[in-house]
Design a protein around this motif. Structure first.
Motif, PDB file in Angstrom:
ATOM      1  N   VAL A  97       0.636  -1.161  -0.301  1.00 27.70           N
ATOM      2  CA  VAL A  97      -0.243   0.104  -0.056  1.00 27.70           C
ATOM      3  C   VAL A  97       0.465   1.170   0.036  1.00 27.70           C
ATOM      4  O   VAL A  97       1.896   1.234   0.683  1.00 27.70           O
ATOM      5  N   ARG A  98       0.821   2.186  -1.252  1.00 29.15           N
ATOM      6  CA  ARG A  98       1.503   3.513  -1.314  1.00 29.15           C
ATOM      7  C   ARG A  98       0.647   4.369  -0.882  1.00 29.15           C
ATOM      8  O   ARG A  98      -0.749   4.604  -1.046  1.00 29.15           O
ATOM      9  N   LEU A  99       1.257   5.595  -0.070  1.00 28.38           N
ATOM     10  CA  LEU A  99       0.153   6.597  -0.170  1.00 28.38           C
ATOM     11  C   LEU A  99       1.559   7.796  -0.681  1.00 28.38           C
ATOM     12  O   LEU A  99       2.537   8.045  -0.481  1.00 28.38           O
ATOM     13  N   VAL A 100       0.873   8.526  -1.690  1.00 26.98           N
ATOM     14  CA  VAL A 100       1.031   9.128  -2.966  1.00 26.98           C
ATOM     15  C   VAL A 100       0.771  10.537  -2.661  1.00 26.98           C
ATOM     16  O   VAL A 100      -0.625  10.850  -2.702  1.00 26.98           O
ATOM     17  N   ARG A 101       1.911  11.255  -3.038  1.00 25.95           N
ATOM     18  CA  ARG A 101       1.404  13.403  -3.567  1.00 25.95           C
ATOM     19  C   ARG A 101       1.859  13.300  -4.789  1.00 25.95           C
ATOM     20  O   ARG A 101       2.272  13.051  -5.653  1.00 25.95           O
ATOM     21  N   ASP A 102       0.411  13.638  -5.398  1.00 26.84           N
ATOM     22  CA  ASP A 102       0.001  14.197  -6.337  1.00 26.84           C
ATOM     23  C   ASP A 102       1.062  15.231  -7.041  1.00 26.84           C
ATOM     24  O   ASP A 102       0.663  16.468  -5.999  1.00 26.84           O
ATOM     25  N   GLY A 103       1.537  15.708  -7.814  1.00 27.47           N
ATOM     26  CA  GLY A 103       2.228  17.058  -8.684  1.00 27.47           C
ATOM     27  C   GLY A 103       3.775  17.116  -7.644  1.00 27.47           C
ATOM     28  O   GLY A 103       3.691  17.921  -8.373  1.00 27.47           O
ATOM     29  N   ALA A 104       3.657  15.767  -7.281  1.00 22.20           N
ATOM     30  CA  ALA A 104       5.176  16.130  -6.466  1.00 22.20           C
ATOM     31  C   ALA A 104       6.829  15.407  -7.163  1.00 22.20           C
ATOM     32  O   ALA A 104       6.114  14.859  -8.424  1.00 22.20           O
ATOM     33  N   LEU A 105       8.043  16.402  -7.028  1.00 19.14           N
ATOM     34  CA  LEU A 105       8.761  15.692  -7.663  1.00 19.14           C
ATOM     35  C   LEU A 105       8.947  13.543  -7.878  1.00 19.14           C
ATOM     36  O   LEU A 105       8.492  13.046  -6.563  1.00 19.14           O
ATOM     37  N   PRO A 106       9.717  12.862  -8.920  1.00 20.74           N
ATOM     38  CA  PRO A 106       9.496  11.806  -8.080  1.00 20.74           C
ATOM     39  C   PRO A 106      10.704  11.401  -7.451  1.00 20.74           C
ATOM     40  O   PRO A 106       9.878  10.453  -6.432  1.00 20.74           O
ATOM     41  N   GLN A 107      11.575  11.766  -6.427  1.00 25.09           N
ATOM     42  CA  GLN A 107      11.770  11.703  -5.371  1.00 25.09           C
ATOM     43  C   GLN A 107      11.037  11.988  -3.923  1.00 25.09           C
ATOM     44  O   GLN A 107      10.620  11.073  -3.224  1.00 25.09           O
ATOM     45  N   ASP A 108      10.427  12.908  -4.209  1.00 24.44           N
ATOM     46  CA  ASP A 108       9.543  13.373  -3.226  1.00 24.44           C
ATOM     47  C   ASP A 108       8.339  13.030  -3.393  1.00 24.44           C
ATOM     48  O   ASP A 108       6.460  12.810  -2.677  1.00 24.44           O
ATOM     49  N   ARG A 109       7.305  11.834  -4.437  1.00 24.69           N
ATOM     50  CA  ARG A 109       6.092  12.040  -4.267  1.00 24.69           C
ATOM     51  C   ARG A 109       5.520  10.336  -3.914  1.00 24.69           C
ATOM     52  O   ARG A 109       4.759  10.591  -3.243  1.00 24.69           O
ATOM     53  N   VAL A 110       6.101   9.579  -3.135  1.00 25.54           N
ATOM     54  CA  VAL A 110       5.687   8.471  -2.307  1.00 25.54           C
ATOM     55  C   VAL A 110       6.274   9.035  -0.707  1.00 25.54           C
ATOM     56  O   VAL A 110       7.711   9.295  -0.504  1.00 25.54           O
ATOM     57  N   ILE A 111       5.450   9.108  -0.001  1.00 22.35           N
ATOM     58  CA  ILE A 111       5.148   9.744   1.488  1.00 22.35           C
ATOM     59  C   ILE A 111       5.241   8.711   2.122  1.00 22.35           C
ATOM     60  O   ILE A 111       6.010   8.543   2.870  1.00 22.35           O
ATOM     61  N   GLU A 112       4.440   7.639   1.754  1.00 23.41           N
ATOM     62  CA  GLU A 112       4.583   6.144   2.914  1.00 23.41           C
ATOM     63  C   GLU A 112       4.184   4.724   2.097  1.00 23.41           C
ATOM     64  O   GLU A 112       3.309   5.278   0.965  1.00 23.41           O
ATOM     65  N   ARG A 113       5.327   3.610   2.436  1.00 21.03           N
ATOM     66  CA  ARG A 113       4.697   2.532   1.598  1.00 21.03           C
ATOM     67  C   ARG A 113       4.613   1.560   2.735  1.00 21.03           C
ATOM     68  O   ARG A 113       5.727   1.272   3.383  1.00 21.03           O
ATOM     69  N   CYS A 114       4.088   0.461   2.496  1.00 18.98           N
ATOM     70  CA  CYS A 114       3.546  -0.364   3.263  1.00 18.98           C
ATOM     71  C   CYS A 114       3.271  -2.080   3.153  1.00 18.98           C
ATOM     72  O   CYS A 114       2.084  -1.604   2.578  1.00 18.98           O
ATOM     73  N   ALA A 115       4.273  -2.560   2.606  1.00 19.83           N
ATOM     74  CA  ALA A 115       3.610  -4.180   2.148  1.00 19.83           C
ATOM     75  C   ALA A 115       2.671  -4.358   3.168  1.00 19.83           C
ATOM     76  O   ALA A 115       2.505  -4.238   4.537  1.00 19.83           O
ATOM     77  N   PHE A 116       2.226  -5.283   2.847  1.00 18.09           N
ATOM     78  CA  PHE A 116       0.437  -6.197   3.064  1.00 18.09           C
ATOM     79  C   PHE A 116       1.509  -7.243   4.891  1.00 18.09           C
ATOM     80  O   PHE A 116       0.595  -7.179   5.446  1.00 18.09           O
ATOM     81  N   ARG A 117       2.646  -7.949   4.205  1.00 18.04           N
ATOM     82  CA  ARG A 117       3.303  -8.902   5.556  1.00 18.04           C
ATOM     83  C   ARG A 117       2.769  -7.540   6.854  1.00 18.04           C
ATOM     84  O   ARG A 117       3.206  -8.038   7.814  1.00 18.04           O
ATOM     85  N   ASP A 118       3.792  -6.773   6.589  1.00 18.31           N
ATOM     86  CA  ASP A 118       3.889  -5.050   7.713  1.00 18.31           C
ATOM     87  C   ASP A 118       2.737  -4.543   8.087  1.00 18.31           C
ATOM     88  O   ASP A 118       2.573  -3.683   9.584  1.00 18.31           O
ATOM     89  N   LEU A 119       1.493  -5.200   7.268  1.00 16.90           N
ATOM     90  CA  LEU A 119       0.274  -3.708   8.194  1.00 16.90           C
ATOM     91  C   LEU A 119       0.651  -4.756   9.649  1.00 16.90           C
ATOM     92  O   LEU A 119      -0.089  -5.685   9.705  1.00 16.90           O
ATOM     93  N   HIS A 120      -0.493  -3.811  10.357  1.00 12.84           N
ATOM     94  CA  HIS A 120      -0.779  -4.392  11.840  1.00 12.84           C
ATOM     95  C   HIS A 120      -2.116  -5.430  12.002  1.00 12.84           C
ATOM     96  O   HIS A 120      -2.301  -6.563  12.140  1.00 12.84           O
ATOM     97  N   VAL A 121      -3.735  -4.470  11.092  1.00 11.57           N
ATOM     98  CA  VAL A 121      -4.623  -5.247  11.007  1.00 11.57           C
ATOM     99  C   VAL A 121      -4.805  -4.511   9.600  1.00 11.57           C
ATOM    100  O   VAL A 121      -4.778  -3.578   9.226  1.00 11.57           O
ATOM    101  N   VAL A 122      -6.041  -5.718   9.125  1.00  7.31           N
ATOM    102  CA  VAL A 122      -7.069  -5.027   7.987  1.00  7.31           C
ATOM    103  C   VAL A 122      -7.874  -5.453   8.183  1.00  7.31           C
ATOM    104  O   VAL A 122      -8.330  -6.618   8.508  1.00  7.31           O
TER     105      VAL A 122
END
Length: 164
Positions: A97-122
């Motif tokens: 799962v990725r939180l992405v900032r629209d319109g940002a530079l490519p290096q600043d585009r992804v705010i946070e990423r979390c793999a499914f296995r690292d999720l606490h609860v779904v």
């Protein structure tokens, strides 16, 4: 006489990550808007100040003060706008799962990423899927209307052991 509870209100998803629950951001935004209005009034009223002459030095000073306060008013107003909420991207092939900032530079585009296995609860509630990150923090909440995408995501989450 009978009282019944009707759930007539639609579930509103969270569109961003809540970092603070106090009112400091609200107070700062109000102060910035008041500063913006004050600077705009300075830019306007510097031209109608009583007792000022119309010599070239005074006019140049008025022009510089008016431009500086006008630019400050625009800057304060832009700074007081609420932040743009991030976009949620769920990548089933990479299982993250990725939180992405629209319109940002490519290096600043992804705010946070979390793999499914690292999720606490779904949490699954109908078509609403809520992802909780590390420390039991709300990461994202999505609603899928496409049945195939919904089934694919549920299958990937079950494969990672996040859903029963």
């Amino acid at each position: 006489m009978t009282i019944t509870a009707e759930q007539t209100f639609a579930h509103v998803p969270a569109y961003g990550v809540a970092h603070k629950l106090n009112g400091s951001r609200l107070v700062m935004r109000i102060a910035q808007r008041m500063a913006s209005v004050s600077m705009a009034l300075v830019a306007l009223f510097v031209w109608v100040a009583p007792g000022a002459g119309w010599e070239s030095e005074v006019m140049l000073f008025k022009l510089m003060v008016s431009l500086a306060s006008g630019l400050a008013a625009v800057w304060f107003w832009q700074a007081s706008l609420p932040p743009v909420p991030p976009t949620v991207e769920v990548d089933v092939t990479q299982a993250e799962v990725r939180l992405v900032r629209d319109g940002a530079l490519p290096q600043d585009r992804v705010i946070e990423r979390c793999a499914f296995r690292d999720l606490h609860v779904v949490e699954l509630s109908g078509r609403n899927i809520t992802f909780w990150g590390r420390g039991n923090r709300l990461l994202a909440e999505i609603t899928l209307s496409n049945a195939r995408a919904h089934a694919t995501l549920l299958g990937a989450l079950r494969a990672e052991g996040k859903l029963a």
